[in-house]
Every structure is written in structure tokens, then in C-alpha cells.
Write an enzyme that holds these catalytic residues in place. Structure first.
Site, PDB file in Angstrom:
ATOM      1  N   GLY A  11       0.824  -1.212   0.000  1.00  0.00           N
ATOM      2  CA  GLY A  11       0.000   0.000   0.000  1.00  0.00           C
ATOM      3  C   GLY A  11       0.852   1.253   0.000  1.00  0.00           C
ATOM      4  O   GLY A  11       2.081   1.191  -0.138  1.00  0.00           O
ATOM      5  N   PHE A  35      -5.818  -5.262  -2.321  1.00  0.00           N
ATOM      6  CA  PHE A  35      -7.126  -4.592  -2.426  1.00  0.00           C
ATOM      7  C   PHE A  35      -6.927  -3.132  -2.821  1.00  0.00           C
ATOM      8  O   PHE A  35      -7.476  -2.662  -3.827  1.00  0.00           O
ATOM      9  CB  PHE A  35      -7.901  -4.721  -1.103  1.00  0.00           C
ATOM     10  CG  PHE A  35      -9.167  -3.898  -1.074  1.00  0.00           C
ATOM     11  CD1 PHE A  35     -10.043  -3.910  -2.158  1.00  0.00           C
ATOM     12  CD2 PHE A  35      -9.488  -3.121   0.027  1.00  0.00           C
ATOM     13  CE1 PHE A  35     -11.208  -3.138  -2.150  1.00  0.00           C
ATOM     14  CE2 PHE A  35     -10.651  -2.352   0.051  1.00  0.00           C
ATOM     15  CZ  PHE A  35     -11.506  -2.363  -1.044  1.00  0.00           C
ATOM     16  N   THR A  36      -6.156  -2.397  -2.049  1.00  0.00           N
ATOM     17  CA  THR A  36      -5.841  -1.004  -2.416  1.00  0.00           C
ATOM     18  C   THR A  36      -4.358  -0.842  -2.734  1.00  0.00           C
ATOM     19  O   THR A  36      -3.953   0.207  -3.224  1.00  0.00           O
ATOM     20  CB  THR A  36      -6.231  -0.029  -1.293  1.00  0.00           C
ATOM     21  OG1 THR A  36      -5.699  -0.526  -0.055  1.00  0.00           O
ATOM     22  CG2 THR A  36      -7.721   0.126  -1.184  1.00  0.00           C
ATOM     23  N   ASP A  57      -4.246 -12.767   2.335  1.00  0.00           N
ATOM     24  CA  ASP A  57      -5.264 -12.021   3.078  1.00  0.00           C
ATOM     25  C   ASP A  57      -5.073 -12.282   4.578  1.00  0.00           C
ATOM     26  O   ASP A  57      -5.100 -13.440   5.008  1.00  0.00           O
ATOM     27  CB  ASP A  57      -6.658 -12.476   2.632  1.00  0.00           C
ATOM     28  CG  ASP A  57      -7.715 -11.496   3.092  1.00  0.00           C
ATOM     29  OD1 ASP A  57      -7.783 -11.211   4.304  1.00  0.00           O
ATOM     30  OD2 ASP A  57      -8.472 -11.000   2.230  1.00  0.00           O
ATOM     31  N   LYS A  90     -13.395  -7.201   9.450  1.00  0.00           N
ATOM     32  CA  LYS A  90     -12.682  -8.492   9.513  1.00  0.00           C
ATOM     33  C   LYS A  90     -11.181  -8.284   9.341  1.00  0.00           C
ATOM     34  O   LYS A  90     -10.379  -8.908  10.035  1.00  0.00           O
ATOM     35  CB  LYS A  90     -13.199  -9.427   8.415  1.00  0.00           C
ATOM     36  CG  LYS A  90     -14.561 -10.032   8.706  1.00  0.00           C
ATOM     37  CD  LYS A  90     -14.885 -11.015   7.597  1.00  0.00           C
ATOM     38  CE  LYS A  90     -16.215 -11.679   7.806  1.00  0.00           C
ATOM     39  NZ  LYS A  90     -16.643 -12.407   6.595  1.00  0.00           N
ATOM     40  N   THR A  91     -10.820  -7.423   8.417  1.00  0.00           N
ATOM     41  CA  THR A  91      -9.385  -7.162   8.198  1.00  0.00           C
ATOM     42  C   THR A  91      -8.747  -6.622   9.467  1.00  0.00           C
ATOM     43  O   THR A  91      -7.685  -7.076   9.898  1.00  0.00           O
ATOM     44  CB  THR A  91      -9.194  -6.168   7.032  1.00  0.00           C
ATOM     45  OG1 THR A  91      -9.615  -6.800   5.827  1.00  0.00           O
ATOM     46  CG2 THR A  91      -7.744  -5.745   6.889  1.00  0.00           C
ATOM     47  N   ASN A  98      -4.546 -12.582  13.832  1.00  0.00           N
ATOM     48  CA  ASN A  98      -3.599 -13.460  13.120  1.00  0.00           C
ATOM     49  C   ASN A  98      -2.159 -12.966  13.229  1.00  0.00           C
ATOM     50  O   ASN A  98      -1.234 -13.766  13.383  1.00  0.00           O
ATOM     51  CB  ASN A  98      -4.029 -13.620  11.661  1.00  0.00           C
ATOM     52  CG  ASN A  98      -5.273 -14.490  11.558  1.00  0.00           C
ATOM     53  OD1 ASN A  98      -5.408 -15.470  12.295  1.00  0.00           O
ATOM     54  ND2 ASN A  98      -6.190 -14.136  10.675  1.00  0.00           N
ATOM     55  N   TYR A 144     -14.348   1.209  10.231  1.00  0.00           N
ATOM     56  CA  TYR A 144     -12.908   1.521  10.313  1.00  0.00           C
ATOM     57  C   TYR A 144     -12.542   1.907  11.744  1.00  0.00           C
ATOM     58  O   TYR A 144     -11.643   1.317  12.349  1.00  0.00           O
ATOM     59  CB  TYR A 144     -12.596   2.659   9.348  1.00  0.00           C
ATOM     60  CG  TYR A 144     -11.139   3.054   9.273  1.00  0.00           C
ATOM     61  CD1 TYR A 144     -10.204   2.249   8.622  1.00  0.00           C
ATOM     62  CD2 TYR A 144     -10.698   4.252   9.827  1.00  0.00           C
ATOM     63  CE1 TYR A 144      -8.871   2.627   8.529  1.00  0.00           C
ATOM     64  CE2 TYR A 144      -9.365   4.638   9.732  1.00  0.00           C
ATOM     65  CZ  TYR A 144      -8.446   3.828   9.085  1.00  0.00           C
ATOM     66  OH  TYR A 144      -7.136   4.212   9.000  1.00  0.00           O
ATOM     67  N   THR A 174      -1.878  11.320   6.652  1.00  0.00           N
ATOM     68  CA  THR A 174      -0.561  11.237   6.026  1.00  0.00           C
ATOM     69  C   THR A 174      -0.721  11.238   4.511  1.00  0.00           C
ATOM     70  O   THR A 174      -1.676  10.664   3.988  1.00  0.00           O
ATOM     71  CB  THR A 174       0.142   9.944   6.495  1.00  0.00           C
ATOM     72  OG1 THR A 174       0.209   9.963   7.928  1.00  0.00           O
ATOM     73  CG2 THR A 174       1.537   9.821   5.936  1.00  0.00           C
TER      74      THR A 174
HETATM   75  P1  NAD Z   1      -3.518   1.760   1.742  1.00  0.00           P
HETATM   76  O1  NAD Z   1      -4.918   1.448   1.429  1.00  0.00           O
HETATM   77  O2  NAD Z   1      -2.656   2.339   0.655  1.00  0.00           O
HETATM   78  O3  NAD Z   1      -2.744   0.491   2.319  1.00  0.00           O
HETATM   79  C1  NAD Z   1      -3.380  -0.588   2.945  1.00  0.00           C
HETATM   80  C2  NAD Z   1      -2.788  -1.882   2.395  1.00  0.00           C
HETATM   81  O4  NAD Z   1      -3.402  -2.991   3.069  1.00  0.00           O
HETATM   82  C3  NAD Z   1      -3.080  -2.056   0.891  1.00  0.00           C
HETATM   83  O5  NAD Z   1      -1.909  -2.456   0.233  1.00  0.00           O
HETATM   84  C4  NAD Z   1      -4.137  -3.154   0.863  1.00  0.00           C
HETATM   85  O6  NAD Z   1      -4.127  -3.883  -0.337  1.00  0.00           O
HETATM   86  C5  NAD Z   1      -3.772  -3.972   2.087  1.00  0.00           C
HETATM   87  N1  NAD Z   1      -4.888  -4.747   2.629  1.00  0.00           N
HETATM   88  C6  NAD Z   1      -6.155  -4.343   2.872  1.00  0.00           C
HETATM   89  N2  NAD Z   1      -6.887  -5.358   3.371  1.00  0.00           N
HETATM   90  C7  NAD Z   1      -6.051  -6.428   3.462  1.00  0.00           C
HETATM   91  C8  NAD Z   1      -6.222  -7.777   3.891  1.00  0.00           C
HETATM   92  N3  NAD Z   1      -7.410  -8.233   4.341  1.00  0.00           N
HETATM   93  N4  NAD Z   1      -5.148  -8.612   3.825  1.00  0.00           N
HETATM   94  C9  NAD Z   1      -3.937  -8.176   3.366  1.00  0.00           C
HETATM   95  N5  NAD Z   1      -3.745  -6.915   2.939  1.00  0.00           N
HETATM   96  C10 NAD Z   1      -4.784  -6.049   2.992  1.00  0.00           C
HETATM   97  O7  NAD Z   1      -3.534   2.743   3.007  1.00  0.00           O
HETATM   98  P2  NAD Z   1      -2.359   3.494   3.760  1.00  0.00           P
HETATM   99  O8  NAD Z   1      -2.696   4.928   3.781  1.00  0.00           O
HETATM  100  O9  NAD Z   1      -1.048   3.065   3.265  1.00  0.00           O
HETATM  101  O10 NAD Z   1      -2.579   2.944   5.243  1.00  0.00           O
HETATM  102  C11 NAD Z   1      -1.754   1.935   5.809  1.00  0.00           C
HETATM  103  C12 NAD Z   1      -2.135   1.733   7.259  1.00  0.00           C
HETATM  104  O11 NAD Z   1      -1.956   2.950   7.989  1.00  0.00           O
HETATM  105  C13 NAD Z   1      -3.593   1.315   7.458  1.00  0.00           C
HETATM  106  O12 NAD Z   1      -3.667   0.352   8.491  1.00  0.00           O
HETATM  107  C14 NAD Z   1      -4.261   2.597   7.902  1.00  0.00           C
HETATM  108  O13 NAD Z   1      -5.378   2.359   8.713  1.00  0.00           O
HETATM  109  C15 NAD Z   1      -3.149   3.296   8.678  1.00  0.00           C
HETATM  110  N6  NAD Z   1      -3.350   4.747   8.677  1.00  0.00           N
HETATM  111  C16 NAD Z   1      -3.164   5.506   7.571  1.00  0.00           C
HETATM  112  C17 NAD Z   1      -3.394   6.864   7.626  1.00  0.00           C
HETATM  113  C18 NAD Z   1      -3.183   7.768   6.427  1.00  0.00           C
HETATM  114  O14 NAD Z   1      -3.423   8.965   6.518  1.00  0.00           O
HETATM  115  N7  NAD Z   1      -2.697   7.286   5.313  1.00  0.00           N
HETATM  116  C19 NAD Z   1      -3.833   7.464   8.821  1.00  0.00           C
HETATM  117  C20 NAD Z   1      -4.052   6.650   9.912  1.00  0.00           C
HETATM  118  C21 NAD Z   1      -3.787   5.299   9.855  1.00  0.00           C
END
Ligand code: NAD
Ligand code: UDP
Length: 311
Positions: A11, A35-36, A57, A90-91, A98, A144, A174
Site C-alpha cells: 500500500g 485490495f488497495t 489475506d 474483519k481485516t 492473526n 474503520y 498522512t
Molecule cells: P492503503 O490502502 O494504501 O494500504 C493498505 C494496504 O493494506 C493495501 O496495500 C491493501 O491492499 C492492504 N490490505 C487491505 N486489506 C487487506 C487484507 N485483508 N489482507 C492483506 N492486505 C490487505 O492505506 P495506507 O494509507 O497506506 O494505510 C496503511 C495503514 O496505515 C492502514 O492500516 C491505515 O489504517 C493506517 N493509517 C493511515 C493513515 C493515512 O493517513 N494514510 C492514517 C491513519 C492510519
């Protein structure tokens, strides 16, 4: 050299974290269900013998011998986490269990990427870590917010019951390269709209505030948190304390891109927090950390990124 697992490593934030850990000489396993996230985000690491990508997953148990785990798997943008709300919970919850079980079995240290969303629509301002928050448990953001709150609970319970070495960070908004242009978050939306001279979509009055942190500052804070001694478990806020209204952000983006875009106003989504600003006293004291990249500089970097992305 450590064996480090990063869930959600393909991600936006995860790919920067994997890159930093590889550059420090560690072995990295990146677990992601894409997913993202995307393979493009980690394409520059694919040839490295210390880097392994596993399409996986985190709803399922995973086995491997690791020293450290960063648990980031979870969609973070409102449109993505609301797309399949049940899957998001669930995630967060099964994914946390896990990853915690893996930490228990391998005696690994484990860090949870929690969020400022656990403060909900905060009535304490700026937000300090001992504020319990103001979260709607039945709204459209709850999958969330409550998923992340439950994950924090699980981390604490594994720590108390099983003596796990844990760290909890609460990340505030971020931004940076590798955000998806269409992921709906405000910085990417505004920059993409401004570069195309399209209308800038302000939700509500635009007077609501956020505090925006550049991704490099966050990665530094994450690594420093992981490297603290076992007594320090957090939660610790990681964010930039400089607060801006959404209107101010739009004006900055228009100025920095020389855009002809006009502002248009759209309805405010349900439960949209009115204000958000981290108190980072704890991070300064325990990590010797504070952000170094202010909004104008960070915006210039992400503007360059989206210019190249679109060309
Ligand atoms: P993002 O969506 O780019 O990254 C999330 C990653 O998790 C993606 O690569 C996605 O494919 C993967 N993912 C989702 N569900 C999954 C599953 N069931 N199994 C395996 N992989 C799975 O988002 P991000 O901005 O990079 O955020 C990363 C983390 O930081 C997240 O946990 C988010 O809650 C936390 N966070 C981000 C921010 C922000 O501003 N970006 C702020 C607070 C917290
Ligand atoms: N927002 C906006 N226009 C957009 C996208 C978001 O005005 O095109 C607002 C949104 O309503 C919120 C703020 O910007 O008040 C931050 O939204 P984002 O989805 O980036 O993060 P979060 O709400 O999770 O902090």
C-alpha cells in the site's frame, strides 16, 4: 539483519516502509491482498533477494519465522473502507488476531498502525493519547474506527495476557507519493483536480481542520517506535501538529500548481470529524521525534509525483 514482516506492505505507507527497511539491510516479507495496494508500489524492490512479496489475506493465519511485525493491512481511505464495511472490520480484527498469534508463536515484536480516527469527532483538542475519543459506533465510519479500536484492545490484551512485546502508533492524516489518484482522500483529490484545472471539491464549509503529515516523517516515527525498549508500548501519536482548514489546503494547492480550478461545495459526509490535531509531546519525549517536512514542501513533492504519474 532482522526478518521483518509488513502486512499491507504494497500500500501507500507500507511500500515506503518496506523500502526503508530494505535500505537498512533487513529481510522483508510483504503480505498484501492487493485490495488497495499494487505490485507497482513495490516494483522497485522485486529484484532484491532480501525482499519477498506474498499475496495473502490477513483474515487467515500466517506462519513464518520473523523478528518484527508491522501490521498495516487495512484500507485507509473512507471510500475504500466503506466499499465493503464488513470486510474492513474483519481485516482489522481478524488481521490483528492473526498477526498477534504469529508474534506470539515466533516471539516477535509487533507494531500496530492505529489511527487518529480512534478519537472520532474529538471534543478534546489537540488530541492527547489518554483521550478516549468520541466515536459513533453505528455510523458509516464505524467499520474503520471501531475495527481499529478493537485492534488496539487486542494488542493490549495479548500484551497483558501473553506478555507480547507490542507498540501502538496512532497515525494522523498522512500524504505523499504512491497515494492513489482516485482514492478519495483530500490531498490526492485536490492535487489531481488542480493539475487538471478541474473544480476542487470542498465537502461542507471547508472550515473543518486536519493536520497533514508527509510520509517520510511518519516512516521515521514508525521505525523509532519499533526500536524503543520493551517498556514503551504507546499508544503514541504520530502526526504533524500544524493544523489547516480544508479551505486553506485548497488555496495552497491552487497556488502551488498555478491552477485555474474553482472551488465547489458538496455535502459533508456523515460523521466527518470537525477538527484534528495531534499532541506530540509523548513522541518528542520518548522517540526524540517530530516532523521535519511542512505542508508546502510536502505538497511540492506530491504535486511532482502526480504530474509524472499523469504524463
Ligand atoms: P492503503 O490502502 O494504501 O494500504 C493498505 C494496504 O493494506 C493495501 O496495500 C491493501 O491492499 C492492504 N490490505 C487491505 N486489506 C487487506 C487484507 N485483508 N489482507 C492483506 N492486505 C490487505 O492505506 P495506507 O494509507 O497506506 O494505510 C496503511 C495503514 O496505515 C492502514 O492500516 C491505515 O489504517 C493506517 N493509517 C493511515 C493513515 C493515512 O493517513 N494514510 C492514517 C491513519 C492510519
Ligand atoms: N474532503 C474534501 N474534499 C475532498 C475529499 C475530502 O473536502 O475531495 C474533506 C473531508 O470531508 C474531510 C477532510 O477533507 O473533512 C479529510 O478527508 P480525508 O478523506 O482525506 O481524511 P479523513 O476524513 O479520514 O481525515
Amino acid at each position: 539483519m532482522k526478518n521483518i514482516l509488513v502486512s499491507g506492505g504494497a500500500g501507500f505507507i507500507g511500500s515506503h516502509l518496506c523500502t526503508r527497511l530494505i535500505n537498512e539491510g533487513h529481510k522483508v516479507i510483504c503480505l498484501d491482498n492487493l485490495f488497495t495496494g499494487s505490485k507497482e508500489n513495490i516494483a522497485h524492490l522485486e529484484g532484491n533477494s532480501r525482499f519477498e512479496f506474498v499475496q495473502f489475506d490477513v483474515e487467515n493465519p500466517y506462519e513464518s519465522d520473523v523478528d518484527e511485525i508491522y501490521n498495516l493491512a487495512c484500507p485507509a481511505s473512507p471510500i475504500h473502507y466503506q466499499y465493503d464495511a464488513i470486510k474492513t472490520i474483519k481485516t482489522s480484527v481478524l488481521g490483528a488476531i492473526n498477526m498477534l498469534e504469529l508474534a506470539k508463536n515466533t516471539k516477535a515484536k509487533i507494531l500496530q498502525a492505529s489511527t487518529s480516527e480512534i478519537y472520532g469527532d474529538p471534543v478534546v483538542h489537540p488530541q492527547v493519547e489518554d483521550y478516549w475519543g468520541n466515536v459513533n459506533p453505528i455510523g458509516i465510519r464505524s467499520c474503520y474506527d471501531e475495527g481499529k479500536r478493537c485492534a488496539e484492545t487486542l494488542f493490549m490484551d495479548y500484551h497483558r495476557q501473553n506478555g507480547l512485546r507490542i507498540k501502538i502508533i496512532r497515525i494522523f492524516n498522512t500524504y505523499g507519493p504512491r497515494m492513489l489518484p482516485n482514492d478519495g482522500r483530500v490531498v490526492s483529490n485536490f492535487v489531481v483536480q488542480a493539475l487538471k484545472n478541474q473544480d476542487i471539491t470542498i465537502y461542507g464549509s471547508g472550515k473543518q481542520t486536519r493536520s497533514f503529515q508527509y510520509v517520510d516523517d511518519l516512516i521515521e516515527g514508525m521505525i523509532r517506535t519499533m526500536n524503543t525498549d520493551d517498556e514503551f508500548i504507546g499508544p503514541v501519536n504520530l502526526g504533524n501538529p500544524h493544523e489547516f482548514s480544508i479551505l486553506e489546503l485548497a488555496e495552497k494547492v491552487i497556488a502551488l500548481t498555478n491552477s485555474k480550478s474553482k472551488l465547489i461545495f458538496k455535502p459533508l459526509p456523515h460523521d466527518d470529524p470537525k477538527q484534528r490535531q495531534p499532541d506530540i509531546t509523548l513522541a518528542k519525549a520518548k522517540l526524540g521525534w517530530e516532523p521535519t517536512i511542512e505542508l508546502d514542501e510536502g505538497l511540492r513533492h506530491i504535486i511532482e509525483y502526480f504530474k509524472e504519474y499523469q504524463s
